[in-house]
Each structure stands twice: as structure tokens, then as C-alpha cells.
Design an enzyme around this catalytic site. Structure first.
Site, short mmCIF file in Angstrom:
data_model
loop_
_atom_site.label_atom_id
_atom_site.label_comp_id
_atom_site.label_asym_id
_atom_site.label_seq_id
_atom_site.Cartn_x
_atom_site.Cartn_y
_atom_site.Cartn_z
N GLY A 169 19.95 -43.42 80.51
CA GLY A 169 20.44 -41.89 80.38
C GLY A 169 20.16 -41.10 81.70
N ALA A 170 20.52 -41.83 82.88
CA ALA A 170 20.17 -40.93 84.25
C ALA A 170 21.10 -40.00 84.72
CB ALA A 170 20.36 -42.46 85.17
N GLY A 182 21.71 -37.82 82.41
CA GLY A 182 21.25 -36.24 81.57
C GLY A 182 20.44 -35.35 82.22
N ASN A 233 15.16 -43.76 79.01
CA ASN A 233 15.33 -42.37 78.50
C ASN A 233 16.70 -41.86 77.80
OD1 ASN A 233 15.11 -39.63 79.37
ND2 ASN A 233 16.92 -39.97 80.41
N SER A 281 9.41 -38.37 71.52
CA SER A 281 9.87 -36.85 71.40
C SER A 281 8.69 -36.28 70.60
CB SER A 281 10.86 -36.43 70.50
OG SER A 281 11.01 -34.97 70.43
N TYR A 319 16.44 -38.76 63.83
CA TYR A 319 15.93 -38.81 65.33
C TYR A 319 14.49 -38.80 65.35
CZ TYR A 319 15.04 -36.70 69.88
OH TYR A 319 14.73 -36.42 71.16
N SER A 327 13.23 -42.53 64.55
CA SER A 327 13.43 -43.34 65.66
C SER A 327 12.41 -43.01 66.71
CB SER A 327 15.00 -43.08 66.21
OG SER A 327 15.15 -41.82 66.89
N LYS A 328 11.93 -41.87 67.12
CA LYS A 328 11.16 -41.78 67.93
C LYS A 328 9.77 -42.00 67.86
CE LYS A 328 13.88 -39.80 71.32
NZ LYS A 328 14.25 -40.50 72.56
P1 NAD Z 1 20.80 -35.44 77.67
O1 NAD Z 1 21.66 -35.22 76.63
O2 NAD Z 1 20.85 -34.41 78.75
O3 NAD Z 1 20.80 -36.83 78.05
C1 NAD Z 1 20.82 -38.05 77.21
C2 NAD Z 1 21.16 -39.10 77.98
O4 NAD Z 1 21.31 -40.09 77.33
C3 NAD Z 1 22.49 -38.70 78.77
O5 NAD Z 1 22.45 -39.33 80.20
C4 NAD Z 1 23.54 -39.59 77.89
O6 NAD Z 1 24.80 -40.20 78.67
C5 NAD Z 1 22.52 -40.86 77.68
N1 NAD Z 1 23.10 -41.55 76.46
C6 NAD Z 1 23.42 -41.19 75.19
N2 NAD Z 1 24.34 -42.16 74.55
C7 NAD Z 1 24.27 -43.19 75.41
C8 NAD Z 1 24.85 -44.37 75.27
N3 NAD Z 1 25.30 -44.84 74.10
N4 NAD Z 1 24.67 -45.37 76.37
C9 NAD Z 1 23.89 -45.19 77.31
N5 NAD Z 1 23.38 -43.67 77.83
C10 NAD Z 1 23.46 -43.10 76.55
O7 NAD Z 1 19.35 -35.18 77.04
P2 NAD Z 1 17.94 -35.06 77.72
O8 NAD Z 1 17.18 -33.92 76.90
O9 NAD Z 1 17.82 -35.20 79.25
O10 NAD Z 1 17.13 -36.18 76.84
C11 NAD Z 1 16.61 -37.32 77.49
C12 NAD Z 1 15.76 -38.14 76.50
O11 NAD Z 1 14.66 -37.11 76.47
C13 NAD Z 1 16.25 -38.63 75.21
O12 NAD Z 1 15.78 -39.68 74.78
C14 NAD Z 1 15.58 -37.54 74.33
O13 NAD Z 1 15.35 -37.82 72.96
C15 NAD Z 1 14.36 -37.22 74.93
N6 NAD Z 1 13.91 -35.85 74.67
C16 NAD Z 1 14.32 -34.89 74.91
C17 NAD Z 1 13.86 -33.28 74.75
C18 NAD Z 1 14.23 -32.17 75.17
O14 NAD Z 1 13.84 -31.00 74.65
N7 NAD Z 1 15.28 -32.12 76.10
C19 NAD Z 1 12.64 -33.58 73.85
C20 NAD Z 1 12.00 -34.78 73.57
C21 NAD Z 1 12.81 -35.91 73.87
#
Ligand code: NAD
Length: 245
Positions: free
Chosen positions: A13-14, A16, A87, A139, A152, A155-156
Site C-alpha cells: 500500500g506504498a 497511499g 499497510n 485501526s 472493516y 478485519s482489523k
Molecule cells: P489509502 O487509501 O490512501 O491507501 C491504501 C493503500 O492500500 C493504497 O496504496 C492502495 O493502493 C492499497 N491497496 C488497496 N487495495 C489493494 C490491493 N488489492 N492490492 C494492493 N494494494 C492495495 O489509505 P491510507 O489511509 O493510507 O491507509 C493505509 C492503511 O492504514 C490501511 O490499512 C488503513 O486501513 C489503515 N488506516 C487508515 C486510517 C486513516 O485514518 N487514514 C486509520 C486507521 C487505519
């Protein structure tokens, strides 16, 4: 001083919001990084921004190909694996009575099953070095529950319990499996939340702000380093005080 020089690290998820910040922070500390995601354009951008970074396009929902992915990624890093940051994650929100089986399964499969398989095949590599660090991004809502997020949150929460089990299984082999549990962080994922709900969320955060992706990246840096060698099966909460475990 933290130094990740010569540490081979996979980050999923690099591309994002949080993932890119993790790449930037670990790169600053000289880690040898393989960044993975699903979008060519975004991966190419990462490659142009960070010197010597390796990129490998991969959809982590392809469970049967995860073993091969870990093999290819490790080879690109030079043949050994020190750390993986799991991630990648998705949301597909709906009230539970309206949530389809497909919405349930897609989120559980990607967030939990794929993370398990990424851990499993990473452990196999790390056993060869007799050391390793696995960092799974969970999360805050996996601890508190959240409206419209039965899939969600399950899963977390599952990732937290799974990580504890893996930590017990491999602690003697010097493999640490920990989680980071972000609160609400400013990324595309939280951009989807309507402003009026964001205000309600912020009113419940003692720090009175959403987190920045760097707040999570700094926690990853610590857990990836040898400063965290005696921390195992733990969840580090990074949420501005909105949930205190
Ligand atoms: P984001 O949507 O910006 O990033 C998510 C990343 O996951 C993206 O790079 C996307 O390409 C990748 N991804 C999604 N489906 C995929 C797949 N099938 N194969 C490979 N990669 C895939 O979201 P973020 O906020 O940067 O989230 C990153 C992590 O942090 C996630 O696991 C999310 O659940 C967790 N998180 C985020 C928050 C928040 O407030 N943003 C809070 C708690 C947890």
C-alpha cells in the site's frame, strides 16, 4: 540513533497516504525499500522521488500469488528480508443490515487473509536470517467498533489477534510481530468522510486534530528498528488520545 542501513523492507500500500509517508521516513533512515501497490503511475512516481527504491506492482488480493510475490520482492532486495510493513487496506462501508456478503468478504479477504499470507511467507524468509520485524497496520475502530464498518472493524481486530499468535510462534526466532493502530489520519481514506462527521470525530480527539501520515510513519520507524527488539505482539496506538488501551 536509529539506522536502517542495509535493512531490506517491503512496504505494501506504498502509494497511499500513510504508505508513501512510511516510504519517505524509512528511506530517510537509509532502508533498502521495495514498495508495492497496484497503480503503475503512482509506483513510477515513487521510483522517481526516492533514490534506489525498488518497486513491484502487485494486487495483494491475489492470494495464490502471494508466496511468489514475497519471493520476487525478496530477490529484488538482494535475497533476504528484514521487515515487512503490511499497510494495504480497503473499506467498503455499509450498515450491517444492508452489507452484502460480497462487501463483507472483499474487506475480510483483503485486509485480513492477505495480511496473514503476507506474514506467513515473510516469516519463512525471516526464519532463514533468524530475525525479522513484521508490522501490521490495523485501526482504532478495530478496538472500538464503528458505524457502517462491521467488515472493516472485524478485519482489523482479526489482524491484532493474528499478530499476537504469530508473535508467540516466532519470538524465539527473533521475529517480532507488532501492530500499529492509527486513529483518524488525513489521507484519501478519511477524505471520504463528510465534513460534519469529521467535526464530530475531532471533538472526540483530545489532541483536537486528525493525525498526519507522518505520525504513523514515525511509529513504524521505531518498531522496524532495533530499539523495539523486546516489543512483541503489541499494538501501538497512534490516535491523539481518542482511544487509550
Ligand atoms: P489509502 O487509501 O490512501 O491507501 C491504501 C493503500 O492500500 C493504497 O496504496 C492502495 O493502493 C492499497 N491497496 C488497496 N487495495 C489493494 C490491493 N488489492 N492490492 C494492493 N494494494 C492495495 O489509505 P491510507 O489511509 O493510507 O491507509 C493505509 C492503511 O492504514 C490501511 O490499512 C488503513 O486501513 C489503515 N488506516 C487508515 C486510517 C486513516 O485514518 N487514514 C486509520 C486507521 C487505519
Amino acid at each position: 540513533m536509529i539506522n536502517l542501513e542495509n535493512k531490506n523492507i517491503i512496504i505494501t500500500g506504498a502509494t497511499g497516504g500513510i504508505g508513501k509517508s512510511i516510504v519517505k521516513t524509512l528511506h530517510n533512515y537509509k532502508a533498502n525499500i521495495l514498495a508495492t501497490g497496484t497503480k503503475d503511475e503512482k509506483l513510477d512516481k515513487l521510483k522517481s522521488e526516492f533514490e534506489n527504491i525498488k518497486i513491484l506492482k502487485f494486487d495483494v488480493s491475489q492470494n495464490e500469488k502471494i508466496e511468489k510475490f514475497i519471493e520476487n520482492a525478496t530477490n529484488q532486495l538482494g535475497g533476504s528480508l528484514d521487515c515487512i510493513v503490511n499497510n494495504a487496506g480497503i473499506t467498503m462501508d455499509n450498515l450491517s443490515i444492508r452489507m452484502s456478503l460480497d462487501e463483507w468478504k472483499k474487506v475480510i479477504d483483503l485486509n485480513l487473509t492477505s495480511t496473514f499470507l503476507l506474514c506467513k511467507f515473510s516469516v519463512k524468509k525471516m526464519l532463514k536470517n533468524k530475525s525479522g520485524k513484521i508490522i501490521n497496520i490495523t485501526s482504532v475502530v478495530g478496538h472500538t467498533g464503528n458505524l457502517g464498518q462491521a467488515n472493516y472493524t472485524a478485519s482489523k481486530a482479526g489482524i491484532v489477534a493474528m499478530s499476537k499468535s504469530l508473535a508467540i510462534e516466532y519470538a524465539k526466532k527473533n521475529i517480532n510481530v507488532n501492530c500499529i493502530s492509527p486513529g483518524f489520519i488525513k489521507t484519501d481514506m478519511t477524505d471520504k468522510i463528510e465534513d460534519k462527521f469529521k467535526e464530530v470525530i475531532i471533538s472526540k480527539i483530545p489532541s483536537a486534530r486528525l493525525g498526519e501520515p507522518e505520525d504513523i510513519a514515525n511509529a513504524v520507524l521505531f518498531l522496524a528498528s532495533n530499539h523495539a527488539d523486546y516489543i512483541n505482539g503489541e499494538t501501538l496506538h497512534v490516535n491523539g488520545g481518542m482511544y487509550m488501551a
